[in-house]
Write a protein that holds these residues in place. Structure first.
Motif, short mmCIF file in Angstrom:
data_model
loop_
_atom_site.label_atom_id
_atom_site.label_comp_id
_atom_site.label_asym_id
_atom_site.label_seq_id
_atom_site.Cartn_x
_atom_site.Cartn_y
_atom_site.Cartn_z
N GLY A 131 -7.48 8.80 6.26
CA GLY A 131 -8.64 8.35 5.51
C GLY A 131 -8.35 8.12 4.03
N ASP A 132 -7.28 8.72 3.52
CA ASP A 132 -6.93 8.52 2.11
C ASP A 132 -6.49 7.08 1.86
N THR A 133 -6.87 6.54 0.72
CA THR A 133 -6.41 5.22 0.32
C THR A 133 -5.79 5.33 -1.07
N PHE A 134 -4.82 4.48 -1.35
CA PHE A 134 -4.26 4.45 -2.70
C PHE A 134 -3.59 3.11 -2.95
N ASN A 135 -3.34 2.87 -4.23
CA ASN A 135 -2.67 1.67 -4.69
C ASN A 135 -1.55 2.13 -5.59
N VAL A 136 -0.33 1.66 -5.34
CA VAL A 136 0.81 2.10 -6.15
C VAL A 136 1.75 0.93 -6.39
N THR A 137 2.29 0.87 -7.60
CA THR A 137 3.33 -0.12 -7.92
C THR A 137 4.65 0.61 -8.04
N ILE A 138 5.63 0.16 -7.29
CA ILE A 138 6.91 0.84 -7.18
C ILE A 138 8.00 0.00 -7.83
N ALA A 139 8.76 0.63 -8.73
CA ALA A 139 9.85 -0.06 -9.43
C ALA A 139 10.97 -0.38 -8.45
N LYS A 198 6.24 14.31 10.27
CA LYS A 198 4.96 13.87 10.81
C LYS A 198 5.10 12.39 11.16
N VAL A 199 4.36 11.99 12.22
CA VAL A 199 4.28 10.57 12.55
C VAL A 199 3.03 10.02 11.89
N VAL A 200 3.22 9.01 11.03
CA VAL A 200 2.14 8.49 10.19
C VAL A 200 1.83 7.05 10.60
N SER A 201 0.54 6.74 10.72
CA SER A 201 0.11 5.36 10.91
C SER A 201 -0.64 4.94 9.66
N LEU A 202 -0.32 3.77 9.15
CA LEU A 202 -1.01 3.31 7.94
C LEU A 202 -1.22 1.81 7.97
N GLU A 203 -2.31 1.42 7.30
CA GLU A 203 -2.57 0.00 7.05
C GLU A 203 -2.13 -0.28 5.63
N TYR A 204 -1.55 -1.46 5.41
CA TYR A 204 -1.05 -1.73 4.06
C TYR A 204 -1.07 -3.22 3.76
N THR A 205 -1.14 -3.52 2.48
CA THR A 205 -0.88 -4.87 2.00
C THR A 205 0.13 -4.74 0.88
N LEU A 206 1.19 -5.53 0.97
CA LEU A 206 2.25 -5.52 -0.04
C LEU A 206 2.16 -6.80 -0.86
N THR A 207 2.05 -6.64 -2.19
CA THR A 207 2.04 -7.81 -3.06
C THR A 207 3.19 -7.72 -4.06
N GLY A 208 3.71 -8.87 -4.45
CA GLY A 208 4.81 -8.94 -5.39
C GLY A 208 4.31 -8.95 -6.83
N PRO A 209 5.24 -9.15 -7.77
CA PRO A 209 4.91 -9.07 -9.20
C PRO A 209 3.82 -10.06 -9.63
N LYS A 210 3.70 -11.20 -8.98
CA LYS A 210 2.71 -12.19 -9.39
C LYS A 210 1.45 -12.13 -8.53
N GLY A 211 1.28 -11.04 -7.79
CA GLY A 211 0.07 -10.89 -7.00
C GLY A 211 0.09 -11.62 -5.68
N VAL A 251 -2.67 0.93 0.34
CA VAL A 251 -2.40 1.68 1.56
C VAL A 251 -3.64 2.46 2.00
N LYS A 252 -3.87 2.48 3.31
CA LYS A 252 -4.86 3.39 3.90
C LYS A 252 -4.16 4.18 5.00
N VAL A 253 -4.20 5.50 4.88
CA VAL A 253 -3.61 6.36 5.91
C VAL A 253 -4.59 6.40 7.09
N VAL A 254 -4.12 6.00 8.27
CA VAL A 254 -4.99 5.92 9.44
C VAL A 254 -4.87 7.18 10.29
N ASP A 255 -3.65 7.65 10.50
CA ASP A 255 -3.47 8.78 11.41
C ASP A 255 -2.21 9.55 11.04
N VAL A 256 -2.24 10.87 11.26
CA VAL A 256 -1.07 11.72 11.05
C VAL A 256 -0.99 12.67 12.23
#
Ligand code: ZN
Length: 160
Positions: free
Chosen positions: A55-63, A7-20, A134-139
């Motif tokens: 339309g789905d939104t989520f927040n995840v911290t990835i090791a 699938k081709v996915v469009s998403l909006e995102y903000t990436l933050t590091g360990p100290k925010g 992350v906010k999923v905009v389009d699939v």
């Protein structure tokens, strides 16, 4: 339509590091568009996106091991100053170099002496836990050509 392989996915995102601290964001740039399931994003983020809908939104911290890996001390090396054609050497300068097996890497200068320059080939985000909002905009379905090429064409993607 849920996110799955090819699938081709469009998403909006903000990436933050360990100290925010905000490291990267789609704000003001428009959504990121990628082809899902072919390694276009870091593994931990693709796994989290699997099955999500527009339309789905989520927040995840990835090791680090599911992001850019741990830092490898062997990737910090000293090379002769004469390898650098430029007159001025500064800590923080980045440049591209080709490894013996042909991979392109971004190297960062982390120190220098009269005749030696210390370069770090680790990814700038290696060793960091990364938090994505992350906010999923389009699939949409990928075209056969996009699947063959392994990347997205058109808006937000490649133009040939
Ligand atoms: Zn292409």
């Amino acid at each position: 339509m849920p996110i799955e392989k090819h699938k081709v996915v469009s998403l909006e995102y903000t990436l933050t590091g360990p100290k925010g601290k905000v490291i990267d964001s789609s704000n003001g740039r428009g959504p990121l568009t990628y082809l899902h399931g072919v390694g276009g994003l870091i593994p931990g983020l693709e796994r989290e996106l699997e099955g999500k809908n527009p339309g789905d939104t989520f927040n995840v911290t990835i090791a680090p091991e599911d992001a850019y890996g741990q830092r490898d001390p062997n990737m910090v090396q000293q090379v002769p100053r004469s390898n650098f054609p430029q007159k001025v050497i500064q800590v923080g300068q980045q440049f591209r170099a080709q490894t013996p097996n042909g991979q392109l890497r971004i190297l960062t200068i982390v120190g220098f002496q009269d005749d030696k320059v210390t370069v770090d080939a680790n990814h700038a985000l290696a060793g960091l836990a990364l938090t994505f909002d992350v906010k999923v905009v389009d699939v949409r379905d990928a075209t056969e050509e996009e699947i063959t090429h392994g990347h997205v064409h058109g808006p937000g993607g490649h133009h040939h």
